[in-house]
Design a protein around this motif. Sequence first.
Motif, short mmCIF file in Angstrom:
data_model
loop_
_atom_site.label_atom_id
_atom_site.label_comp_id
_atom_site.label_asym_id
_atom_site.label_seq_id
_atom_site.Cartn_x
_atom_site.Cartn_y
_atom_site.Cartn_z
N HIS A 123 0.82 -1.21 0.00
CA HIS A 123 0.00 0.00 0.00
C HIS A 123 0.86 1.27 0.00
CE1 HIS A 123 -2.68 -3.16 1.48
NE2 HIS A 123 -3.65 -2.45 0.97
N PRO A 124 1.71 1.42 -1.02
CA PRO A 124 2.55 2.63 -1.05
C PRO A 124 1.82 3.87 -1.57
CG PRO A 124 3.04 1.27 -2.95
CD PRO A 124 2.04 0.50 -2.11
N PHE A 125 0.62 3.69 -2.12
CA PHE A 125 -0.12 4.80 -2.71
C PHE A 125 -1.46 5.00 -2.03
CE2 PHE A 125 2.60 3.08 -6.09
CZ PHE A 125 3.35 4.21 -6.38
N CYS A 126 -1.93 6.24 -2.07
CA CYS A 126 -3.19 6.60 -1.44
C CYS A 126 -4.37 6.02 -2.22
CB CYS A 126 -3.30 8.13 -1.38
SG CYS A 126 -4.86 8.72 -0.67
N ALA A 127 -5.27 5.37 -1.52
CA ALA A 127 -6.45 4.79 -2.17
C ALA A 127 -7.45 5.85 -2.59
CB ALA A 127 -7.12 3.80 -1.21
N ARG A 128 -7.30 7.08 -2.08
CA ARG A 128 -8.24 8.15 -2.42
C ARG A 128 -7.78 8.92 -3.65
NH1 ARG A 128 -9.66 12.40 2.19
NH2 ARG A 128 -10.84 10.61 2.96
N CYS A 129 -6.47 9.32 -3.69
CA CYS A 129 -6.02 10.19 -4.78
C CYS A 129 -4.88 9.59 -5.60
CB CYS A 129 -5.61 11.55 -4.23
SG CYS A 129 -4.06 11.54 -3.29
N THR A 133 2.31 7.62 -0.35
CA THR A 133 2.09 7.83 1.08
C THR A 133 3.37 7.53 1.86
OG1 THR A 133 1.29 5.56 1.31
CG2 THR A 133 -0.37 7.28 0.94
N THR A 134 3.40 7.97 3.11
CA THR A 134 4.55 7.72 3.98
C THR A 134 4.06 7.17 5.32
OG1 THR A 134 4.46 10.01 4.78
CG2 THR A 134 5.94 9.54 2.92
N PRO A 135 4.87 6.34 5.96
CA PRO A 135 4.47 5.80 7.26
C PRO A 135 4.37 6.88 8.33
CG PRO A 135 6.26 4.51 6.30
CD PRO A 135 6.14 5.77 5.49
N PHE A 136 3.43 6.69 9.24
CA PHE A 136 3.34 7.55 10.42
C PHE A 136 2.77 6.70 11.57
CE2 PHE A 136 -1.04 7.56 9.44
CZ PHE A 136 -1.78 8.27 10.38
N ALA A 143 0.21 8.03 5.75
CA ALA A 143 -0.45 9.32 5.53
C ALA A 143 -0.17 9.82 4.12
CB ALA A 143 0.05 10.34 6.55
N CYS A 144 -1.17 10.44 3.54
CA CYS A 144 -1.03 11.01 2.20
C CYS A 144 -0.76 12.51 2.33
CB CYS A 144 -2.29 10.77 1.38
SG CYS A 144 -2.22 11.51 -0.27
N PRO A 145 0.38 13.00 1.83
CA PRO A 145 0.67 14.43 1.92
C PRO A 145 -0.16 15.27 0.96
CG PRO A 145 2.39 13.32 0.69
CD PRO A 145 1.48 12.24 1.20
N ASN A 146 -0.79 14.63 -0.02
CA ASN A 146 -1.55 15.35 -1.03
C ASN A 146 -2.98 15.65 -0.58
OD1 ASN A 146 -1.93 16.42 -3.77
ND2 ASN A 146 -3.25 14.63 -4.07
N CYS A 147 -3.74 14.60 -0.22
CA CYS A 147 -5.14 14.81 0.16
C CYS A 147 -5.37 14.66 1.66
CB CYS A 147 -6.06 13.87 -0.60
SG CYS A 147 -5.93 12.13 -0.10
N LYS A 148 -4.30 14.39 2.40
CA LYS A 148 -4.34 14.30 3.86
C LYS A 148 -5.10 13.07 4.38
CE LYS A 148 -2.21 18.17 3.57
NZ LYS A 148 -0.73 18.16 3.58
N ALA A 149 -5.36 12.12 3.52
CA ALA A 149 -6.03 10.89 3.97
C ALA A 149 -5.06 10.08 4.82
CB ALA A 149 -6.49 10.06 2.78
N GLU A 150 -5.61 9.35 5.78
CA GLU A 150 -4.83 8.46 6.62
C GLU A 150 -5.31 7.03 6.40
OE1 GLU A 150 -5.29 9.89 10.60
OE2 GLU A 150 -3.95 11.61 10.30
N HIS A 151 -4.36 6.12 6.28
CA HIS A 151 -4.69 4.71 6.00
C HIS A 151 -4.06 3.84 7.09
CE1 HIS A 151 -5.97 6.03 1.98
NE2 HIS A 151 -4.86 6.74 1.96
N PHE A 152 -4.79 2.79 7.46
CA PHE A 152 -4.36 1.93 8.55
C PHE A 152 -4.40 0.46 8.14
CE2 PHE A 152 -6.05 5.83 10.28
CZ PHE A 152 -5.03 6.24 11.13
N PRO A 153 -3.55 -0.36 8.74
CA PRO A 153 -3.51 -1.78 8.35
C PRO A 153 -4.88 -2.44 8.46
CG PRO A 153 -1.68 -1.25 9.80
CD PRO A 153 -2.58 -0.06 9.80
N ARG A 154 -5.20 -3.24 7.50
CA ARG A 154 -6.48 -3.94 7.49
C ARG A 154 -6.29 -5.39 7.91
NH1 ARG A 154 -9.09 -4.65 1.78
NH2 ARG A 154 -10.22 -6.23 2.92
N VAL A 155 -7.34 -5.96 8.44
CA VAL A 155 -7.37 -7.38 8.80
C VAL A 155 -8.58 -7.98 8.13
CG1 VAL A 155 -7.59 -9.04 10.66
CG2 VAL A 155 -6.19 -7.00 10.99
#
Length: 291
Positions: A123-129, A133-136, A143-155
Amino acid sequence: MIETGFTGGTLDRADALRHDAPAVAALLADPTSRLLLLRDFEPVVTDDGRLAWGSVADAPAGATFVLLGLGEGRAHFAAIVPGEAPPPPYRSPSLFALLDRLRGGEAATFAAARALIDWHARHPFCARCGHGTTPFRAGWGRACPNCKAEHFPRVDPVVIMIAEHDGRALVGRQPSWPAGRYSALAGFLEPGESIEEAVAREIGEEAGVPVTDVRYVASQPWPFPSQLMIACIARAEHDTITLDTNELEHAMWVTRDEARAALAGEPGAFGAPPPYAIAHALLKAWVEGGA
């Protein structure tokens, strides 16, 4: 409580620290902090069944880190290597052998690390835009620096179950498994579906057996790549099997004595799943009448 593989971890996951970037940076700079040693996403295991650890300073250039937790007075990390291809979703023969050697709590730490590193690699890319993305959160999000979306590990939840009829349990096998091995039936939950509904649907689809009275037994994290196995037992309305050959090579009913022999590694009607798999614990619970 029924013990299952990949559980019983001893690290404090230290959730509060994940929000404190300066504290995490200080832990990374601490020479006592430890880095999980992996080779091609497989653990390095010591002779006494423990995970091998190294120094954070020895991580590959450009790596970022996941804070796995705190234990023994120090922090424990895993490395995220930029551009590294995700691991294959299957287990290699060498990994089978390593998992058999790992102690319970050690396997839990490996499971968390493997699932997280896999998620970052996939998941290196934002699913929204679509932006990079970069780890945080100490590696527990991107976190996506472009659209500010945050993504978290899924199970991904998976039901794994045996149907019971007249003192016998339904087991099946896939053609890719070792010769003679049988296990519980399994399948992913679908959107808008309860655990009980998924159990009934999967057994019906794979073996043509209608079931009721679904009972939960236990759960297990399964890091190939990141699933939660939910073990259940259900009552079958009849024992006529109508096999879906797209899913299974064969299915059959086994007695408690046959299952007991398989779990003990004795020659017999079938070979049992390995001890670190929840199907092993599920069969054992059924044999002992504890579910």
